[in-house]
Design a protein around this motif. Structure first.
Motif, PDB file in Angstrom:
ATOM      1  N   GLY A   1      24.882  44.593  27.567  1.00 61.94           N
ATOM      2  CA  GLY A   1      26.112  44.967  26.866  1.00 61.94           C
ATOM      3  C   GLY A   1      27.383  44.694  27.638  1.00 61.94           C
ATOM      4  O   GLY A   1      28.211  45.600  27.816  1.00 61.94           O
ATOM      5  N   ILE A   2      27.578  43.455  28.090  1.00 67.24           N
ATOM      6  CA  ILE A   2      28.771  43.089  28.851  1.00 67.24           C
ATOM      7  C   ILE A   2      29.979  42.966  27.919  1.00 67.24           C
ATOM      8  O   ILE A   2      29.919  42.302  26.882  1.00 67.24           O
ATOM      9  N   ASP A   3      31.076  43.603  28.308  1.00 64.69           N
ATOM     10  CA  ASP A   3      32.347  43.490  27.605  1.00 64.69           C
ATOM     11  C   ASP A   3      33.385  42.914  28.567  1.00 64.69           C
ATOM     12  O   ASP A   3      33.563  43.433  29.682  1.00 64.69           O
ATOM     13  N   LEU A   4      34.074  41.861  28.149  1.00 69.17           N
ATOM     14  CA  LEU A   4      35.200  41.342  28.924  1.00 69.17           C
ATOM     15  C   LEU A   4      36.068  40.491  28.016  1.00 69.17           C
ATOM     16  O   LEU A   4      35.633  40.031  26.965  1.00 69.17           O
ATOM     17  N   SER A   5      37.308  40.295  28.446  1.00 72.48           N
ATOM     18  CA  SER A   5      38.224  39.466  27.664  1.00 72.48           C
ATOM     19  C   SER A   5      39.181  38.767  28.607  1.00 72.48           C
ATOM     20  O   SER A   5      39.442  39.230  29.728  1.00 72.48           O
ATOM     21  N   VAL A   6      39.685  37.622  28.144  1.00 75.76           N
ATOM     22  CA  VAL A   6      40.709  36.878  28.870  1.00 75.76           C
ATOM     23  C   VAL A   6      41.770  36.481  27.856  1.00 75.76           C
ATOM     24  O   VAL A   6      41.472  35.804  26.866  1.00 75.76           O
ATOM     25  N   GLY A   7      43.001  36.905  28.099  1.00 76.83           N
ATOM     26  CA  GLY A   7      44.093  36.565  27.201  1.00 76.83           C
ATOM     27  C   GLY A   7      44.767  35.268  27.590  1.00 76.83           C
ATOM     28  O   GLY A   7      44.520  34.716  28.674  1.00 76.83           O
ATOM     29  N   PRO A   8      45.623  34.722  26.755  1.00 80.13           N
ATOM     30  CA  PRO A   8      46.353  33.489  27.077  1.00 80.13           C
ATOM     31  C   PRO A   8      47.126  33.628  28.383  1.00 80.13           C
ATOM     32  O   PRO A   8      47.847  34.606  28.589  1.00 80.13           O
ATOM     33  N   GLY A   9      46.953  32.660  29.277  1.00 78.47           N
ATOM     34  CA  GLY A   9      47.666  32.661  30.541  1.00 78.47           C
ATOM     35  C   GLY A   9      47.212  33.699  31.544  1.00 78.47           C
ATOM     36  O   GLY A   9      47.818  33.852  32.608  1.00 78.47           O
ATOM     37  N   GLU A  10      46.134  34.401  31.252  1.00 74.58           N
ATOM     38  CA  GLU A  10      45.657  35.488  32.115  1.00 74.58           C
ATOM     39  C   GLU A  10      44.572  34.989  33.057  1.00 74.58           C
ATOM     40  O   GLU A  10      43.762  34.135  32.707  1.00 74.58           O
ATOM     41  N   VAL A  11      44.554  35.535  34.272  1.00 70.00           N
ATOM     42  CA  VAL A  11      43.484  35.262  35.226  1.00 70.00           C
ATOM     43  C   VAL A  11      42.653  36.531  35.387  1.00 70.00           C
ATOM     44  O   VAL A  11      43.167  37.577  35.788  1.00 70.00           O
ATOM     45  N   VAL A  12      41.368  36.425  35.063  1.00 70.27           N
ATOM     46  CA  VAL A  12      40.445  37.559  35.138  1.00 70.27           C
ATOM     47  C   VAL A  12      39.302  37.175  36.063  1.00 70.27           C
ATOM     48  O   VAL A  12      38.795  36.049  36.004  1.00 70.27           O
ATOM     49  N   THR A  13      38.892  38.091  36.922  1.00 67.64           N
ATOM     50  CA  THR A  13      37.753  37.844  37.800  1.00 67.64           C
ATOM     51  C   THR A  13      36.524  38.581  37.286  1.00 67.64           C
ATOM     52  O   THR A  13      36.633  39.638  36.665  1.00 67.64           O
ATOM     53  N   LEU A  14      35.374  37.996  37.564  1.00 66.10           N
ATOM     54  CA  LEU A  14      34.086  38.639  37.292  1.00 66.10           C
ATOM     55  C   LEU A  14      33.412  38.821  38.640  1.00 66.10           C
ATOM     56  O   LEU A  14      33.049  37.841  39.301  1.00 66.10           O
ATOM     57  N   LEU A  15      33.285  40.064  39.065  1.00 62.79           N
ATOM     58  CA  LEU A  15      32.847  40.386  40.415  1.00 62.79           C
ATOM     59  C   LEU A  15      31.515  41.119  40.402  1.00 62.79           C
ATOM     60  O   LEU A  15      31.159  41.779  39.425  1.00 62.79           O
ATOM     61  N   GLY A  16      30.806  41.027  41.530  1.00 62.84           N
ATOM     62  CA  GLY A  16      29.540  41.731  41.686  1.00 62.84           C
ATOM     63  C   GLY A  16      28.717  41.085  42.774  1.00 62.84           C
ATOM     64  O   GLY A  16      28.951  39.933  43.147  1.00 62.84           O
ATOM     65  N   ARG A  17      27.760  41.827  43.281  1.00 63.33           N
ATOM     66  CA  ARG A  17      26.869  41.262  44.299  1.00 63.33           C
ATOM     67  C   ARG A  17      25.987  40.173  43.692  1.00 63.33           C
ATOM     68  O   ARG A  17      25.902  40.024  42.469  1.00 63.33           O
ATOM     69  N   ASN A  18      25.308  39.438  44.553  1.00 63.01           N
ATOM     70  CA  ASN A  18      24.381  38.405  44.078  1.00 63.01           C
ATOM     71  C   ASN A  18      23.298  39.026  43.204  1.00 63.01           C
ATOM     72  O   ASN A  18      22.800  40.116  43.484  1.00 63.01           O
ATOM     73  N   GLY A  19      22.949  38.314  42.136  1.00 62.91           N
ATOM     74  CA  GLY A  19      21.846  38.746  41.288  1.00 62.91           C
ATOM     75  C   GLY A  19      22.187  39.827  40.291  1.00 62.91           C
ATOM     76  O   GLY A  19      21.282  40.392  39.664  1.00 62.91           O
ATOM     77  N   MET A  20      23.469  40.107  40.091  1.00 58.34           N
ATOM     78  CA  MET A  20      23.867  41.196  39.192  1.00 58.34           C
ATOM     79  C   MET A  20      24.165  40.726  37.773  1.00 58.34           C
ATOM     80  O   MET A  20      24.456  41.543  36.902  1.00 58.34           O
ATOM     81  N   GLY A  21      24.153  39.395  37.542  1.00 60.57           N
ATOM     82  CA  GLY A  21      24.317  38.902  36.181  1.00 60.57           C
ATOM     83  C   GLY A  21      25.569  38.096  35.915  1.00 60.57           C
ATOM     84  O   GLY A  21      25.865  37.767  34.759  1.00 60.57           O
ATOM     85  N   LYS A  22      26.310  37.735  36.962  1.00 59.86           N
ATOM     86  CA  LYS A  22      27.565  37.004  36.759  1.00 59.86           C
ATOM     87  C   LYS A  22      27.306  35.617  36.163  1.00 59.86           C
ATOM     88  O   LYS A  22      27.912  35.242  35.146  1.00 59.86           O
ATOM     89  N   THR A  23      26.424  34.840  36.799  1.00 61.37           N
ATOM     90  CA  THR A  23      26.133  33.501  36.288  1.00 61.37           C
ATOM     91  C   THR A  23      25.443  33.569  34.934  1.00 61.37           C
ATOM     92  O   THR A  23      25.695  32.732  34.053  1.00 61.37           O
ATOM     93  N   THR A  24      24.592  34.545  34.725  1.00 60.43           N
ATOM     94  CA  THR A  24      23.950  34.711  33.411  1.00 60.43           C
ATOM     95  C   THR A  24      24.997  34.974  32.338  1.00 60.43           C
ATOM     96  O   THR A  24      24.883  34.486  31.208  1.00 60.43           O
ATOM     97  N   THR A  25      26.041  35.730  32.679  1.00 59.13           N
ATOM     98  CA  THR A  25      27.128  35.965  31.735  1.00 59.13           C
ATOM     99  C   THR A  25      27.793  34.648  31.350  1.00 59.13           C
ATOM    100  O   THR A  25      28.029  34.369  30.163  1.00 59.13           O
TER     101      THR A  25
END
Length: 228
Positions: A19-43
């Motif tokens: 149940g990942i929720d995230l958004s990026v608006g126009p001109g916005e820089v958003v980071t996706l953070l977490g330790r290795n193996g937590m699901g960042k690349t899968t997202t």
């Protein structure tokens, strides 16, 4: 620009995202953070259709593109700099850049102005480049699609400090030009210099989200969820 809600994903019977929720608006820089193996690349894979989501929604400028094939995501305006760079090894630098080109402000000359090293190496094959040069090429290749949103998975992983500085300078310039960016990287201190918001995930769930001011004021976030 990008809205992800309730995103779920699995590899076979192994659930990774819950149940990942995230958004990026126009001109916005958003980071996706977490330790290795937590699901960042899968997202990222689930957003781009490289892995079909088991649930949730991926919307680009209001259009439901959940599970759409990667080429449809590119046509919708998403550009990907994948983990591991994945440049085309049998093409030279210029051929790599031209292979993904679409009309827009990002042209071959503008990429060479952004990364002069690529112009110097334009006749070299992808396999003849250093890791830093390959990352520059991967960024340039994504920009040549003239995206409305850039997604970078492990933007500076394994790069020398000077090359990392070049990549951060590049991303800061893109932000200044109004490019929307979603970036994964472990260097939180560098990210907080230009990112607007941060999303932290742990074991496939969002555990914290906030602005740069908020993450700087909450040092325990890094201690609890980001430090090895």
């Amino acid at each position: 620009m990008l809205e992800v809600s309730g995103l779920e994903a699995a590899y076979g019977e192994s659930r990774i995202l819950f149940g990942i929720d995230l958004s990026v608006g126009p001109g916005e820089v958003v980071t996706l953070l977490g330790r290795n193996g937590m699901g960042k690349t899968t997202t990222v894979k689930s957003i781009f259709g490289l892995l079909r989501p088991r649930g949730g929604q991926v919307r680009v400028e209001g259009q439901d593109l959940t599970g759409a094939e990667p080429h449809r995501m590119a046509l919708a305006g998403l550009g990907l700099v994948p983990e591991g760079r994945q440049v085309f090894p049998t093409l030279n630098v210029e051929e790599n850049l031209r292979a993904t080109a679409r009309p827009g402000k990002w042209t071959l000359n503008r990429i060479y102005e952004l990364f002069p090293r690529l112009e110097e190496r334009r006749r070299n094959m992808g396999t003849q480049l250093s890791g830093g040069e390959q990352q520059m090429l991967a960024i340039g290749r994504a920009l040549m699609t003239n995206p409305r949103l850039m997604v970078l998975d492990e933007a500076t992983e394994g790069l020398a400090p000077l090359i990392r500085a070049d990549i951060w300078a590049c991303l800061a310039r893109l932000k200044a030009e109004g490019e929307a960016i979603l970036v994964i990287d472990k260097n939180v201190d560098a990210l907080t210099r230009f990112a607007d918001r941060h999303v932290v995930i742990e074991k496939g769930r969002v555990v914290w989200t906030g602005t740069t001011a908020e993450i700087l004021a909450t040092p325990d976030v890094k201690d609890r969820f980001l430090h090895v």
